[in-house]
Design a protein around this motif. Structure first.
Motif, PDB file in Angstrom:
ATOM      1  N   ILE A   1       1.714 -24.111   9.511  1.00 22.23           N
ATOM      2  CA  ILE A   1       0.349 -24.776  10.088  1.00 22.23           C
ATOM      3  C   ILE A   1      -0.760 -23.867   9.826  1.00 22.23           C
TER       4      ILE A   1
ATOM      5  N   ALA B   1      -1.866 -24.586   6.546  1.00 18.80           N
ATOM      6  CA  ALA B   1      -2.672 -26.159   6.194  1.00 18.80           C
ATOM      7  C   ALA B   1      -4.012 -25.704   6.844  1.00 18.80           C
ATOM      8  N   SER B   2      -4.519 -25.171   7.873  1.00 23.53           N
ATOM      9  CA  SER B   2      -5.629 -25.019   8.566  1.00 23.53           C
ATOM     10  C   SER B   2      -6.707 -24.157   7.522  1.00 23.53           C
TER      11      SER B   2
ATOM     12  N   ALA C   1      -7.282 -28.452   6.394  1.00 26.83           N
ATOM     13  CA  ALA C   1      -6.888 -29.600   7.076  1.00 26.83           C
ATOM     14  C   ALA C   1      -7.228 -29.810   8.250  1.00 26.83           C
TER      15      ALA C   1
ATOM     16  N   LYS D   1      -6.840 -30.955  12.373  1.00 23.87           N
ATOM     17  CA  LYS D   1      -5.438 -30.840  13.213  1.00 23.87           C
ATOM     18  C   LYS D   1      -4.687 -32.366  12.981  1.00 23.87           C
TER      19      LYS D   1
ATOM     20  N   THR E   1      -3.069 -32.162   9.629  1.00 20.76           N
ATOM     21  CA  THR E   1      -1.884 -30.923   9.683  1.00 20.76           C
ATOM     22  C   THR E   1      -0.686 -31.786  10.366  1.00 20.76           C
TER      23      THR E   1
ATOM     24  N   VAL F   1       2.091 -32.350   7.572  1.00 20.13           N
ATOM     25  CA  VAL F   1       2.851 -31.122   7.816  1.00 20.13           C
ATOM     26  C   VAL F   1       3.976 -31.099   8.909  1.00 20.13           C
TER      27      VAL F   1
END
Lengths: 267, 357
Positions: free
Chosen positions: A170, A173-174, A178, A180, A183, A187
């Motif tokens: 996570i 991803a951020s 990405a 929220k 994500t 993900v």
């Protein structure tokens, strides 16, 4: 050689169990399904299954099981997600699981009281100005109570999947920009899909053959395949027809397992 | 692993202690040596105090189990593996069980209290000379309704139920013969009709009743009617008297077109282990005072003539539960229609349930 023999020994209880309690009963059900009500060998039960009465029943069982599973999933996923964020995860999880230890019938009777004309739900509706409604013996009450009963079984596997999720994914991803929502969509959800699948299986399959609730909560206004099997075995004593419906249920369940099967890891 | 072993050990010890406690409790009450009688009866169909009284008088322990339909009861006895000494089937089921050789003949010399039973209820077609069965209770099928909730409307016949004013007000008992029978009776056909045309006609008539039906339920019907969840219910007379004792607004009527007259009877199934004790139990239940107490508890009508004088006058003279001979003429006893016809009744009942508003 020695090793092989002990391994063979260990397998015996498992094989015996499977043979006695899974394979033999299924074969018996299959065997009985080929007999008509007077004990003659025939395919009449299979012909009967493809008449409008039973096809309609199959469709409505599917429809209700689908509704129950979909609503359970909609409630369970966010709940499981929030649970993983709380500090005392195990305690909260326990609180959700505890109601599933209470006997199903007791819970159903409690709902008869709550949903009745003079029950708590109607008093509440009156207070907020909507007025008394019929809640008990409707599709709504049937789906609501079923969802209530199945929710712990849906939450557990999803919770486990979310809990095992490596948080660095996570973060990654951020870090890569990405949002929220992205994500979650790209993900979190794909990585927990196995939990969702097994949750759906443990809800959908029993929901297909629910029978006590159809009488207690839906007042026999909802007829599922489970109700019909119960009737054929206990009332009509047409074991053949009951078995035939059971055979179709087994086939349907196997198909569902195959379709939603997780492939890589198994369930 | 260690934890697991400890856990299992703990459970094993607790179970052992409980087992010991049960066996020593039984021994202290004189129940050792397996002197027991296993009674298989409908739910809530005997005064529990009488079981205690029987145990005290005879030193025979009663194991009491219940069923909720004749068919479920017969399935259990047929399959074997059970050891019921007494069962209480309805009349058409006795006919069936008799033909399938599931019953033991009774020894009338061990049942001196048999003389108290009203001759009207002896030697009936389902069991000539009472070779296998002794009547336990009898009653009718009818309509319980709440005149207050219906604004004074009176119900006297089956056809009154099709009144559009009763929308969503009717609860039905979940029984194929009772519900299809209601359709047959309302058309003037016999409850034992096996003519397919008539049965389909009855089912189609019932379909038209669907808007008025709130639910088709089991034993819950008593609670639901007493709580005024609905104003009309199709019930057995005993359920009716129980409901009426809980909610005095309600009234019971045996519809004028006629209805079902039924008998529940004590029998000794082939699987019995203690035939001696079973006879003692039947004889005990036939005692007028015992029968009166039991009737007071259960609320159905007793076939025991001797018991009537121990019962309140207003109960014995209540024509709703002890119908007049004229009405009794119109009542029909269910015949055993055979598996095939019964399956057809159930098939129609299932279709009726699936008919949506």
């Amino acid at each position: 050689m020695e090793n092989k023999r002990t391994r063979g020994l260990y397998r015996i209880p498992y094989l015996l169990w499977i043979l006695l309690f899974v394979i033999v009963p299924i074969l018996l059900v299959l065997y009985y399904s080929f007999f008509d009500i007077e004990g003659n060998f025939s395919f009449i039960n299979y012909q009967k299954f493809f008449t409008p009465v039973y096809l309609k029943m199959t469709l409505s069982s599917f429809w209700y099981a689908f509704l129950i599973t979909a609503i359970s999933l909609l409630v369970a996923y966010p709940t499981a997600y929030l649970l993983t964020k709380t500090r005392h995860k195990q305690l909260w999880l326990l609180l959700i699981i505890v109601p599933s230890w209470i006997n199903l019938l007791l819970k159903a009777y409690a709902f008869i009281g709550i949903f009745g004309t003079y029950g708590a739900a109607n008093s509440f509706l009156k207070i907020i100005g909507i007025g008394s409604r019929q809640i008990l013996f409707t599709d709504f009450s049937f789906v609501f109570v079923s969802v209530y009963i199945f929710i712990p079984f849906m939450i557990l596997p999803i919770f486990n999947a979310l809990n095992e999720l490596n948080p660095t994914f996570i973060d990654a991803a951020s870090d890569l920009g990405a949002s929220k929502w992205t994500t979650f969509r790209r993900v979190i959800f794909p990585l927990t899909i196995d939990g969702v699948k097994s949750g759906c299986q443990v809800t959908f399959i029993p929901a297909l053959s629910l029978f006590m609730l159809t009488r207690l909560i839906a007042g026999n206004r909802v007829i599922t395949l489970g109700t019909s099997i119960e009737q054929h075995f206990l009332v009509t004593q047409d074991w053949g027809m009951g078995s035939t419906i059971a055979v179709f249920l087994i086939i349907i369940m196997v198909l569902i397992m195959v379709v939603t099967g997780t492939g890589k890891r198994g369930v | 692993m260690n934890k697991l072993v400890r856990f299992f050990l703990f459970i094993a010890i607790v179970s052992a202690v409980l087992l010991y406690a049960i066996s020593s409790l039984n021994a202290s009450q004189g129940y050792s040596g397996g002197n027991t009688v296993t009674v298989f009866n409908w739910g809530d169909y005997i005064d529990p105090d009488l079981i205690k009284k029987f145990e005290k008088e005879t030193r025979i322990k009663v194991i009491y189990e219940t069923f909720d339909s004749n068919e479920a009861m017969m399935t259990k006895i047929e399959q074997g593996g059970t050891n019921y000494d007494i069962a209480v089937p309805s009349e058409y089921m006795i006919d069936k069980m008799r033909h399938e050789d599931l019953l033991l003949p009774l020894d009338h010399s061990k049942l001196p209290n048999l003389k108290h039973i009203d001759k009207r209820f002896m030697d009936l077609p389902f069991d000539p000379e009472n070779k296998y069965s002794i009547p336990y209770f009898w009653g009718t099928v009818g309509i319980v309704y709440n005149p207050k909730m219906l604004h004074g409307k009176e119900i006297t016949s089956w056809n009154d139920l099709w009144d559009p004013d009763l929308k969503n007000e009717i609860l039905l008992t979940d029984g194929a013969r009772e519900v299809i029978g209601m359709g047959l009776n309302s058309l003037g056909y016999s409850l034992n009709d096996t003519n397919k045309q008539h049965l389909i006609e009855a089912k189609e008539k019932l379909d038209k009743l669907t808007p008025n039906i709130k639910a088709i339920v089991g034993d819950e019907i008593k609670m639901l009617l007493a709580n005024q969840e609905a104003s009309v219910g199709l019930v057995w007379s005993g359920d009716a008297s129980e409901i009426m004792s809980e909610n005095e607004d309600l009234d019971y009527v045996v519809p004028e077109e006629g209805s079902n007259l039924w008998f529940d009877n004590m029998v000794i199934p082939k699987t019995a282990k203690n035939v001696e004790a079973a006879h003692k139990f039947i004889n005990f239940m036939l005692d007028p005072k015992v029968a009166a107490q039991n009737t007071d508890y259960v609320g159905y009508s007793t076939p025991n003539k001797g018991a009537l004088k121990y019962m309140p006058k207003e109960v014995v003279e209540d024509e709703r539960f002890y119908p007049s001979p004229e009405l009794t003429e119109k009542l029909e006893v269910y015949e055993n229609l055979g598996k095939k016809n019964l399956a057809y009744y159930n098939e129609l009942f299932l279709q009726f349930k699936m008919h949506r508003k």
